[in-house]
Scaffold this motif. Structure first.
Motif, PDB file in Angstrom:
ATOM      1  N   GLU A   1      -7.443  -0.445  -6.968  1.00 28.78           N
ATOM      2  CA  GLU A   1      -7.753  -0.273  -5.615  1.00 28.78           C
ATOM      3  C   GLU A   1      -8.897  -1.796  -5.466  1.00 28.78           C
ATOM      4  OE1 GLU A   1      -6.953   0.228  -1.505  1.00 28.78           O
ATOM      5  OE2 GLU A   1      -6.327   1.225  -3.618  1.00 28.78           O
TER       6      GLU A   1
ATOM      7  N   ARG B   1      -7.009  -5.227  -5.633  1.00 28.66           N
ATOM      8  CA  ARG B   1      -6.053  -5.543  -4.812  1.00 28.66           C
ATOM      9  C   ARG B   1      -7.315  -5.958  -3.377  1.00 28.66           C
ATOM     10  NH1 ARG B   1      -4.369  -2.506   0.415  1.00 28.66           N
ATOM     11  NH2 ARG B   1      -5.829  -1.083  -0.818  1.00 28.66           N
TER      12      ARG B   1
ATOM     13  N   ARG C   1       1.901   1.978  -3.360  1.00 32.15           N
ATOM     14  CA  ARG C   1       1.338   2.564  -4.496  1.00 32.15           C
ATOM     15  C   ARG C   1       1.637   3.827  -4.429  1.00 32.15           C
ATOM     16  NH1 ARG C   1      -3.880   3.421  -4.194  1.00 32.15           N
ATOM     17  NH2 ARG C   1      -4.148   2.559  -2.274  1.00 32.15           N
TER      18      ARG C   1
ATOM     19  N   HIS D   1      -8.392  -9.238  -3.795  1.00 24.67           N
ATOM     20  CA  HIS D   1      -7.458 -10.079  -3.980  1.00 24.67           C
ATOM     21  C   HIS D   1      -6.238 -10.150  -1.957  1.00 24.67           C
ATOM     22  CE1 HIS D   1      -3.594 -12.971  -4.756  1.00 24.67           C
ATOM     23  NE2 HIS D   1      -3.069 -11.695  -4.157  1.00 24.67           N
ATOM     24  N   GLU D   2      -7.346  -9.360  -1.937  1.00 22.44           N
ATOM     25  CA  GLU D   2      -7.020  -9.345   0.128  1.00 22.44           C
ATOM     26  C   GLU D   2      -7.868 -10.491   0.582  1.00 22.44           C
ATOM     27  OE1 GLU D   2      -7.245  -5.395   1.316  1.00 22.44           O
ATOM     28  OE2 GLU D   2      -4.578  -5.286   0.608  1.00 22.44           O
TER      29      GLU D   2
ATOM     30  N   GLU E   1       1.162  -0.909   0.150  1.00 24.35           N
ATOM     31  CA  GLU E   1       0.252  -0.185  -0.017  1.00 24.35           C
ATOM     32  C   GLU E   1       1.595   1.151  -0.224  1.00 24.35           C
ATOM     33  OE1 GLU E   1      -3.644   2.023   0.169  1.00 24.35           O
ATOM     34  OE2 GLU E   1      -3.195   0.091  -0.114  1.00 24.35           O
TER      35      GLU E   1
END
Length: 307
Positions: free
Chosen positions: A257, A260, A108, A263-264, A105
């Motif tokens: 975002e 992501r 990014r 995916h988390e 993070e």
């Protein structure tokens, strides 16, 4: 001779103190028993180990030159090297994954900040270039306008001087003509009329040339203003394209975002499932251990009862 020396060096000890016999004659010559101590008996026999460390060969030539040849390396009992222990595979922890996610993070965010700074710097450079271009065009317009005004002023001054000279010359000529006209009647009138017509023709052509020159200068100024307007319109279009690119980048960042976060969530669900599987395996192992202990106890009780 060399073969015999090699044979003796291999089959006989090099210390030359124990006087060990050759391997071929060991069977024929019996070994002597060691002498006993003070008591006359009961002593332990001493064992002699023959270890060949190196294989050497010596030879002496007729001229008195002696040399030594090492035919093999010394034998040493080296302990075996321990095998490297393979590292155990580590299972991923939630803390390490969260730390990696936080670091991703931060990377990014830094990447987004650098991209935005680059875009701002590019927009600033474009605006500065547009301002400089506008300033240069304005300076060029002002310079050309001032130069044209100066030229027109000089031209009008020269034209007025030329007209003044012409008028003075015409006056002088008219005075001369009037004098001649008074002396002559018809011939003098005709000459004055011709001179007047020629002067009027010259004045008309001069005014037409001046108007044509002014018209050309105005056309040039109009063309320059149109080119400046075209350049300004091109700059506006470039700025609009840059804004569209910035909007596309923002949309891509939002999509990244979202991906992501998905995916988390998947990683979290996988971790939960992994922990569940580990817990189930742990429970099964404990159950198997309990069952094995119970079986051992039963076996012990059976053997005790049978005994």
């Amino acid at each position: 001779m060399i073969v015999e020396l090699v044979k003796r060096s291999v089959l006989q000890c090099f210390c030359h103190s124990c006087r060990a016999p050759l391997a071929g004659s060991r069977r024929s010559v019996p070994l002597k028993k060691p002498k006993s101590g003070r008591g006359g008996g009961g002593g332990k026999n001493k064992k002699v180990k023959f270890i060949t460390t190196e294989i050497r060969c010596q030879e002496e030539s007729r001229g008195g030159l002696r040399y030594e040849v090492i035919l093999a390396d010394p034998v040493t009992d080296t302990p075996p090297k321990p095998r490297p222990v393979s590292p155990t595979a580590k299972t991923p922890d939630i803390e390490s994954i969260t730390e990696k996610m936080i670091a991703a993070e931060e990377r990014r965010k830094t990447l987004e900040a650098t991209k935005l700074n680059e875009l701002k710097a590019k927009m600033g450079r474009i605006e500065e270039a547009a301002k400089k271009r506008d300033e240069k065009t304005q300076e060029f317009i002002n310079a050309t306008k001032s130069a044209l005004d100066q030229k027109m002023k000089i031209h009008t001054e020269k034209h007025e001087e030329f007209l003044g000279d012409l008028i003075s010359k015409v006056k002088d000529h008219l005075e001369i003509v009037d004098k001649h006209r008074q002396s002559t009647t018809e011939s003098g009138d005709k000459m004055t009329e011709e001179v007047r017509n020629s002067l009027e023709e010259r004045l008309r052509t001069a005014s037409e040339q001046r108007e044509e020159h002014l018209r050309k200068q105005l056309e040039r100024l109009k063309e320059h203003a149109e080119s400046c307007a075209r350049v300004r319109e091109d700059n506006k279009q470039k700025l609009e394209k840059l804004q569209i690119i910035q909007e596309q980048i923002q949309s891509k960042l939002k999509d990244a975002e979202n991906r992501r976060s998905i995916h988390e969530e998947k990683l979290k669900s996988k971790l939960v499932e992994h922990e569940k599987r580990c817990e189930m395996a742990r429970q099964k192992r404990e159950q198997l251990l309990l069952e094995g202990n119970q079986q051992d106890m039963e076996k012990k009780t059976v053997t005790a009862s049978s005994g």
